[in-house]
Design an enzyme around this catalytic site. Structure first.
Site, PDB file in Angstrom:
ATOM      1  N   ASP A  18      56.379 -54.730 -43.990  1.00 29.46           N
ATOM      2  CA  ASP A  18      55.594 -53.503 -43.885  1.00 29.46           C
ATOM      3  C   ASP A  18      54.917 -53.166 -45.211  1.00 29.46           C
ATOM      4  O   ASP A  18      53.736 -52.856 -45.254  1.00 29.46           O
ATOM      5  CB  ASP A  18      56.473 -52.326 -43.410  1.00 29.46           C
ATOM      6  N   ILE A  19      55.686 -53.256 -46.294  1.00 29.64           N
ATOM      7  CA  ILE A  19      55.141 -52.800 -47.574  1.00 29.64           C
ATOM      8  C   ILE A  19      55.838 -53.509 -48.724  1.00 29.64           C
ATOM      9  O   ILE A  19      57.042 -53.761 -48.663  1.00 29.64           O
ATOM     10  CB  ILE A  19      55.282 -51.250 -47.695  1.00 29.64           C
TER      11      ILE A  19
ATOM     12  N   ASP B  53      56.531 -52.985 -52.616  1.00 33.69           N
ATOM     13  CA  ASP B  53      56.531 -51.891 -53.590  1.00 33.69           C
ATOM     14  C   ASP B  53      56.868 -52.474 -54.965  1.00 33.69           C
ATOM     15  O   ASP B  53      55.990 -52.961 -55.664  1.00 33.69           O
ATOM     16  CB  ASP B  53      57.545 -50.853 -53.094  1.00 33.69           C
TER      17      ASP B  53
ATOM     18  N   THR C 167      62.414 -56.779 -52.952  1.00 32.88           N
ATOM     19  CA  THR C 167      62.825 -57.132 -51.588  1.00 32.88           C
ATOM     20  C   THR C 167      62.185 -58.434 -51.129  1.00 32.88           C
ATOM     21  O   THR C 167      62.872 -59.313 -50.601  1.00 32.88           O
ATOM     22  CB  THR C 167      62.448 -55.999 -50.606  1.00 32.88           C
TER      23      THR C 167
HETATM   24  P1  5GP Z   1      60.462 -53.181 -52.859  1.00 37.40           P
HETATM   25  O1  5GP Z   1      61.680 -54.028 -53.005  1.00 37.40           O
HETATM   26  O2  5GP Z   1      59.180 -53.978 -52.827  1.00 37.40           O
HETATM   27  O3  5GP Z   1      60.424 -52.098 -53.901  1.00 37.40           O
HETATM   28  O4  5GP Z   1      60.667 -52.371 -51.548  1.00 37.40           O
HETATM   29  C1  5GP Z   1      60.081 -52.617 -50.368  1.00 37.40           C
HETATM   30  C2  5GP Z   1      60.752 -51.749 -49.329  1.00 37.40           C
HETATM   31  O5  5GP Z   1      60.874 -50.394 -49.781  1.00 37.40           O
HETATM   32  C3  5GP Z   1      59.920 -51.685 -48.085  1.00 37.40           C
HETATM   33  O6  5GP Z   1      60.245 -52.716 -47.194  1.00 37.40           O
HETATM   34  C4  5GP Z   1      60.245 -50.315 -47.556  1.00 37.40           C
HETATM   35  O7  5GP Z   1      61.400 -50.373 -46.765  1.00 37.40           O
HETATM   36  C5  5GP Z   1      60.525 -49.488 -48.776  1.00 37.40           C
HETATM   37  N1  5GP Z   1      59.362 -48.701 -49.208  1.00 37.40           N
HETATM   38  C6  5GP Z   1      58.654 -48.857 -50.367  1.00 37.40           C
HETATM   39  N2  5GP Z   1      57.662 -47.970 -50.448  1.00 37.40           N
HETATM   40  C7  5GP Z   1      57.717 -47.237 -49.317  1.00 37.40           C
HETATM   41  C8  5GP Z   1      56.921 -46.134 -48.821  1.00 37.40           C
HETATM   42  O8  5GP Z   1      55.950 -45.636 -49.408  1.00 37.40           O
HETATM   43  N3  5GP Z   1      57.289 -45.644 -47.613  1.00 37.40           N
HETATM   44  C9  5GP Z   1      58.333 -46.129 -46.889  1.00 37.40           C
HETATM   45  N4  5GP Z   1      58.588 -45.565 -45.731  1.00 37.40           N
HETATM   46  N5  5GP Z   1      59.105 -47.163 -47.337  1.00 37.40           N
HETATM   47  C10 5GP Z   1      58.786 -47.697 -48.535  1.00 37.40           C
HETATM   48 MG    MG Z   2      60.760 -53.001 -45.191  1.00 39.24          MG
END
Ligand code: 5GP
Ligand code: MG
Length: 177
Positions: free
Chosen positions: A102-103, A105, A109
């Site tokens: 989905d995203i 960040d 992850t």
């Molecule tokens: P990362 O490990 O890249 O920081 O985190 C990714 C995960 O953080 C995504 O799969 C999601 O579950 C969560 N996440 C990061 N940013 C957002 C956001 O703006 N909204 C939501 N709902 N989840 C987010």
């Molecule tokens: Mg996710």
């Protein structure tokens, strides 16, 4: 128009038409890149379910789908969070895997996910993420297909949640500060 999810207010950020256009564009790219292949879509639950569903409908190639869940638990040492993928098995071996997220960040992850999937020796691994918070990235991340590069704001809708809620929203909304 603004909406309320639980105790917070959000404004429309990416509407349904824009989402559909991005999904179609990514689908077209995948159809071309995998024209002679049968990729396996590996969907990271829960957030990516709606994107994956719409994306799969745009694919005209033969393809399969499977779903993985990340379980986070606190490590006993200072290394912090350890994430484990539930649902992974040897069916990934020799497959052309496309991870559906989905995203992205911080990027942690997706890096953990790719690392876990690589252990099962797929033929290839690519990443499709609907959203990418470029400014929040802390670790270089592989992203082959991206819907939207967005600022570092919290978003909900189209599968993404705020405290379990908001996934049903058909558009992406961002938090109003
Ligand atoms: P990362 O490990 O890249 O920081 O985190 C990714 C995960 O953080 C995504 O799969 C999601 O579950 C969560 N996440 C990061 N940013 C957002 C956001 O703006 N909204 C939501 N709902 N989840 C987010
Ligand atoms: Mg996710």
């Amino acid at each position: 128009m603004s909406i309320t999810v639980k105790d917070k207010t959000f404004d429309v950020f990416i509407n349904q038409k824009e989402l559909a256009e991005a999904v179609n564009r990514i689908g077209k790219e995948i159809n071309e890149d995998y024209a002679k292949k049968n990729p396996l879509l590996v969907v990271i639950l829960n957030g990516a379910f709606m994107f994956a569903s719409d994306l799969m409908k745009t694919l005209t190639i033969n393809c399969a789908i499977t779903f993985l869940k990340l379980s986070s638990y606190a490590g006993t040492q200072s290394t912090g969070k350890i994430r484990k993928l539930i649902g992974l098995n040897e069916n990934i071996q020799d497959k052309d895997v496309i991870i559906i997220e989905d995203i992205i960040d911080t990027g942690f992850t997706i890096n953990d996910t790719i690392e876990s999937i690589q252990q099962y020796k797929p033929s290839s691994v690519r990443v499709a993420s609907l959203l990418f918070k470029k400014e929040a990235l802390q670790k270089p991340a592989q992203i082959d297909y991206v819907g939207f590069t967005i600022p570092n704001d919290f978003v909900v809708g189209y599968g993404l949640d705020y405290d379990g809620l908001g996934r049903n929203l058909p558009a992406i909304y961002k938090l109003i500060n």
